[in-house]
Design a protein around this motif. Structure first.
Motif, PDB file in Angstrom:
ATOM      1  N   ALA A   1      29.273  93.056  -5.358  1.00 15.95           N
ATOM      2  CA  ALA A   1      29.138  93.264  -6.807  1.00 15.95           C
ATOM      3  C   ALA A   1      27.763  93.817  -7.156  1.00 15.95           C
ATOM      4  O   ALA A   1      27.635  94.724  -7.996  1.00 15.95           O
ATOM      5  CB  ALA A   1      29.380  91.950  -7.537  1.00 15.95           C
ATOM      6  N   LYS A   2      26.739  93.287  -6.519  1.00 20.04           N
ATOM      7  CA  LYS A   2      25.367  93.761  -6.779  1.00 20.04           C
ATOM      8  C   LYS A   2      25.248  95.251  -6.492  1.00 20.04           C
ATOM      9  O   LYS A   2      24.648  96.005  -7.277  1.00 20.04           O
ATOM     10  CB  LYS A   2      24.392  92.972  -5.905  1.00 20.04           C
ATOM     11  CG  LYS A   2      22.938  93.389  -6.041  1.00 20.04           C
ATOM     12  CD  LYS A   2      22.047  92.640  -5.072  1.00 20.04           C
ATOM     13  CE  LYS A   2      22.283  93.069  -3.639  1.00 20.04           C
ATOM     14  NZ  LYS A   2      21.315  92.454  -2.696  1.00 20.04           N
TER      15      LYS A   2
ATOM     16  N   THR B   1      19.938  91.748 -10.427  1.00 25.25           N
ATOM     17  CA  THR B   1      20.675  92.491 -11.456  1.00 25.25           C
ATOM     18  C   THR B   1      20.521  91.818 -12.818  1.00 25.25           C
ATOM     19  O   THR B   1      20.681  90.599 -12.935  1.00 25.25           O
ATOM     20  CB  THR B   1      22.171  92.572 -11.100  1.00 25.25           C
ATOM     21  OG1 THR B   1      22.311  93.100  -9.790  1.00 25.25           O
ATOM     22  CG2 THR B   1      22.914  93.458 -12.087  1.00 25.25           C
ATOM     23  N   LYS B   2      20.209  92.590 -13.848  1.00 34.40           N
ATOM     24  CA  LYS B   2      20.043  92.036 -15.188  1.00 34.40           C
ATOM     25  C   LYS B   2      21.355  91.420 -15.674  1.00 34.40           C
ATOM     26  O   LYS B   2      22.439  91.875 -15.315  1.00 34.40           O
ATOM     27  CB  LYS B   2      19.577  93.123 -16.157  1.00 34.40           C
ATOM     28  CG  LYS B   2      18.180  93.646 -15.850  1.00 34.40           C
ATOM     29  CD  LYS B   2      17.787  94.744 -16.842  1.00 34.40           C
ATOM     30  CE  LYS B   2      16.385  95.268 -16.540  1.00 34.40           C
ATOM     31  NZ  LYS B   2      15.992  96.363 -17.467  1.00 34.40           N
ATOM     32  N   LEU B   3      21.230  90.393 -16.515  1.00 35.37           N
ATOM     33  CA  LEU B   3      22.404  89.664 -16.991  1.00 35.37           C
ATOM     34  C   LEU B   3      23.433  90.580 -17.642  1.00 35.37           C
ATOM     35  O   LEU B   3      24.639  90.452 -17.413  1.00 35.37           O
ATOM     36  CB  LEU B   3      21.977  88.581 -17.980  1.00 35.37           C
ATOM     37  CG  LEU B   3      21.259  87.361 -17.389  1.00 35.37           C
ATOM     38  CD1 LEU B   3      20.754  86.451 -18.501  1.00 35.37           C
ATOM     39  CD2 LEU B   3      22.186  86.584 -16.459  1.00 35.37           C
TER      40      LEU B   3
ATOM     41  N   SER C   1      26.301  87.018  -4.846  1.00 29.34           N
ATOM     42  CA  SER C   1      24.981  87.058  -5.485  1.00 29.34           C
ATOM     43  C   SER C   1      24.803  88.357  -6.258  1.00 29.34           C
ATOM     44  O   SER C   1      25.222  89.426  -5.796  1.00 29.34           O
ATOM     45  CB  SER C   1      23.880  86.943  -4.426  1.00 29.34           C
ATOM     46  OG  SER C   1      22.604  87.169  -4.994  1.00 29.34           O
ATOM     47  N   TYR C   2      24.188  88.241  -7.414  1.00 32.05           N
ATOM     48  CA  TYR C   2      23.825  89.434  -8.187  1.00 32.05           C
ATOM     49  C   TYR C   2      22.400  89.898  -7.888  1.00 32.05           C
ATOM     50  O   TYR C   2      21.963  90.926  -8.415  1.00 32.05           O
ATOM     51  CB  TYR C   2      23.946  89.145  -9.686  1.00 32.05           C
ATOM     52  CG  TYR C   2      25.379  88.953 -10.152  1.00 32.05           C
ATOM     53  CD1 TYR C   2      26.275  90.020 -10.182  1.00 32.05           C
ATOM     54  CD2 TYR C   2      25.834  87.708 -10.555  1.00 32.05           C
ATOM     55  CE1 TYR C   2      27.586  89.848 -10.610  1.00 32.05           C
ATOM     56  CE2 TYR C   2      27.143  87.528 -10.985  1.00 32.05           C
ATOM     57  CZ  TYR C   2      28.007  88.605 -11.010  1.00 32.05           C
ATOM     58  OH  TYR C   2      29.313  88.427 -11.428  1.00 32.05           O
TER      59      TYR C   2
ATOM     60  N   GLN D   1      24.094  93.560 -17.047  1.00 35.21           N
ATOM     61  CA  GLN D   1      24.619  94.579 -16.136  1.00 35.21           C
ATOM     62  C   GLN D   1      25.530  93.977 -15.056  1.00 35.21           C
ATOM     63  O   GLN D   1      26.061  94.702 -14.215  1.00 35.21           O
ATOM     64  CB  GLN D   1      23.465  95.332 -15.469  1.00 35.21           C
ATOM     65  CG  GLN D   1      22.619  96.149 -16.446  1.00 35.21           C
ATOM     66  CD  GLN D   1      21.416  96.798 -15.765  1.00 35.21           C
ATOM     67  OE1 GLN D   1      21.147  96.553 -14.591  1.00 35.21           O
ATOM     68  NE2 GLN D   1      20.691  97.612 -16.526  1.00 35.21           N
ATOM     69  N   ARG D   2      25.726  92.693 -15.077  1.00 28.24           N
ATOM     70  CA  ARG D   2      26.537  92.038 -14.053  1.00 28.24           C
ATOM     71  C   ARG D   2      28.029  92.261 -14.301  1.00 28.24           C
ATOM     72  O   ARG D   2      28.464  92.375 -15.446  1.00 28.24           O
ATOM     73  CB  ARG D   2      26.212  90.536 -14.008  1.00 28.24           C
ATOM     74  CG  ARG D   2      24.781  90.293 -13.582  1.00 28.24           C
ATOM     75  CD  ARG D   2      24.416  88.827 -13.545  1.00 28.24           C
ATOM     76  NE  ARG D   2      23.029  88.662 -13.115  1.00 28.24           N
ATOM     77  CZ  ARG D   2      22.429  87.506 -12.915  1.00 28.24           C
ATOM     78  NH1 ARG D   2      23.105  86.373 -13.110  1.00 28.24           N
ATOM     79  NH2 ARG D   2      21.172  87.460 -12.519  1.00 28.24           N
TER      80      ARG D   2
ATOM     81  N   THR E   1      27.491  97.583  -8.900  1.00 30.65           N
ATOM     82  CA  THR E   1      26.916  97.708 -10.240  1.00 30.65           C
ATOM     83  C   THR E   1      26.006  98.931 -10.347  1.00 30.65           C
ATOM     84  O   THR E   1      25.959  99.601 -11.390  1.00 30.65           O
ATOM     85  CB  THR E   1      26.101  96.435 -10.577  1.00 30.65           C
ATOM     86  OG1 THR E   1      26.949  95.306 -10.515  1.00 30.65           O
ATOM     87  CG2 THR E   1      25.484  96.526 -11.952  1.00 30.65           C
TER      88      THR E   1
ATOM     89  N   SER F   1      30.336  84.194  -9.841  1.00 30.85           N
ATOM     90  CA  SER F   1      30.713  85.357 -10.640  1.00 30.85           C
ATOM     91  C   SER F   1      30.691  85.043 -12.126  1.00 30.85           C
ATOM     92  O   SER F   1      30.861  83.891 -12.542  1.00 30.85           O
ATOM     93  CB  SER F   1      32.119  85.828 -10.244  1.00 30.85           C
ATOM     94  OG  SER F   1      32.565  86.871 -11.098  1.00 30.85           O
ATOM     95  N   ILE F   2      30.530  86.085 -12.913  1.00 27.01           N
ATOM     96  CA  ILE F   2      30.705  85.964 -14.362  1.00 27.01           C
ATOM     97  C   ILE F   2      32.188  86.130 -14.696  1.00 27.01           C
ATOM     98  O   ILE F   2      32.997  86.510 -13.839  1.00 27.01           O
ATOM     99  CB  ILE F   2      29.863  87.003 -15.132  1.00 27.01           C
ATOM    100  CG1 ILE F   2      30.348  88.428 -14.809  1.00 27.01           C
ATOM    101  CG2 ILE F   2      28.388  86.841 -14.824  1.00 27.01           C
ATOM    102  CD1 ILE F   2      29.795  89.496 -15.752  1.00 27.01           C
TER     103      ILE F   2
END
Length: 458
Positions: A180-181, A214-216, A210-211, A218-219, A184, A118-119
């Motif tokens: 999360a993916k 997904t663009k950075l 996992s994203y 937009q995470r 979003t 995760s971010i």
């Protein structure tokens, strides 16, 4: 003529009886040695308490590689080496924080942890309304209008009626991985996942997420909430749908770093190029010390080699142990090993994995042809005295699943799984939760199956 046939039948029965008795005696000796002179429990104590958690890319993972290589070398095997592999590096950072804030101004703290990969949240955290749902399908039905600018709370408990708890886990693990993916896409600003745990407690359980593509920018942050915290949040949302949830975490993803698989083997005297592989992962999550997941599998796999060496069992086939790095969040180790093995045209006759905790062994699953399974199923008679005779056809563990493409017969140790997810991926996965005798019985069961495959072939 009848006398001749009778003599042939007599010698056949005598030979079979003698072979059965010899095999039974050898397996008994493997169990006796594991339970009285084995190294698995002492190894696990050191790995858990002196090395500690072993998340890919961490200092703990680096120390685990050094320790495992040294211990395998101490066994005086025919060959020990390390195999380079690039692995992801993710750092949890400081302690995560979350609280439920009602419209009346009351605030209640709940236990959360970041999901692996995760971010972070912004430095001042995220405070927003929460929407409770149970599935990705429900997320899609609600759509952007209901989801945008909210924290999505996936509150889907594991099925307590599923006796095989791994099946209950598999039904929900994709929710943790892809929540999360998917959220979003509908404008969510964070996701909170109910811990995959059958017990109501205050320990959040991490795990990989996992994203996708997904663009950075937009995470969104992804967290796990303890089962007690999830129950409380759910009940408070029912009383006050407008309540706010506050979350804060500062985890971070870094570029891939160099790590290693650790490999050791005893060369077969008759079929040195045919490999019986015992595979497991050396890395662990960072909340506990990874004793059940998968320190137990590491030391049980190493114990196979120790048993063969100590009891002076010369294998017909090469017996190889590989300790993969990075099962938890990428499978980089097993992928790299297989790639290099294919380059070298290696022949893996059989691949066995131990990755279901250091609990009492109940048997083995097999991923093979029906013909081979019929042969293997006959061996379960040797495991009946040890209550480990449940042999059945099923998919294999994730680390060895890739080997199916090579034609290998795959197998996984199956344990009593009722407590596994109480500890899995949480701060509860520590050395004191492992029973010495159960761990050693698992070592003996794996050693016995390897002995049977080596002696009688497939």
């Amino acid at each position: 003529m009848f006398r001749y046939l009778f003599i042939l039948l007599f010698f056949h029965i005598y030979s079979f009886s003698q072979s059965f008795d010899e095999t039974e005696s050898k397996i008994k000796s493997l169990y006796n040695f594991s339970l009285t002179q084995g190294k698995s429990y002492d190894w696990l104590e050191h790995l858990s308490n002196q090395v500690g958690s072993r998340l890919s890319g961490s200092l703990g993972a680096e120390r685990a590689v050094e320790w495992a290589k040294q211990e395998l070398e101490n066994l005086k095997l025919d060959k020990v080496w390390i195999e380079p592999v690039m692995v992801p590096k993710w750092v949890r950072g400081n302690f995560e924080y979350a609280s439920i804030e009602s419209s009346t101004g009351n605030s209640i703290n709940v236990s959360v942890c970041a999901l692996g990969g995760s971010i972070a949240t912004p430095s001042n955290g995220i405070r927003a309304q929460v929407i409770e749902i149970r599935s990705i399908e429900e997320l899609k039905k609600l759509g952007k209008k209901e989801i945008q600018e909210k924290i999505v709370f996936f509150n889907s408990p594991m099925d307590p009626t599923e006796i095989n708890t791994f099946l209950a886990y598999r039904k929900l693990v994709n929710l943790r991985r892809n929540g999360a993916k998917e959220a979003t896409k509908y404008g969510a600003i964070a996701v909170v996942i109910r811990s995959l745990n059958l017990v109501n407690d205050d320990f959040p359980h991490t795990g990989s997420m996992s994203y996708g593509k997904t663009k950075l920018n937009q995470r969104i942050p992804a967290l796990s909430i303890s089962t007690n915290g999830a129950n409380l949040l759910s009940s408070m949302i029912k009383l006050d749908p407008s309540l706010k949830f506050f979350i804060k975490q500062n985890c971070k993803n870094y570029p891939d770093v160099l790590s290693y698989n650790v490999i050791g083997e005893i060369e077969g005297y008759e079929y040195p190029k045919k490999i019986i592989l015992i595979a497991t992962h050396l890395d662990s999550w960072d909340l506990g010390d990874g004793s059940h997941d998968n320190g137990s599998g590491v030391v049980q796999s190493m114990e196979v080699l120790n048993n063969f060496k100590s009891l002076k069992i010369r294998p017909r086939h090469t017996i190889r142990v590989v300790l993969f790095m990075n099962n938890e969040n990428s499978l980089s180790g097993s992928k790299e090993y297989l790639k290099n093995s294919i380059k070298k045209s290696e022949n893996h006759l059989f691949a066995l994995e131990s990755d279901s905790g250091g609990f009492s062994p109940r048997g083995f699953s097999f991923d093979s042809s029906t013909q081979i399974f019929k042969k293997v199923k006959n061996w379960n008679q040797f495991f009946k005295p040890f209550f480990a005779d449940n042999f059945y056809i099923s998919d294999s563990g994730v680390d060895i699943k890739l080997f199916k493409s090579t034609g290998s017969v795959l197998s996984s140790l199956k344990t009593d799984s009722q407590k596994y997810f109480e500890y899995h991926n949480s701060a509860q996965d520590i050395f004191s939760k492992v029973n010495k005798r159960e761990l050693e019985l698992g070592s003996a069961a794996i050693s016995s199956l390897v002995y049977l495959v080596d002696t009688f072939g497939l």
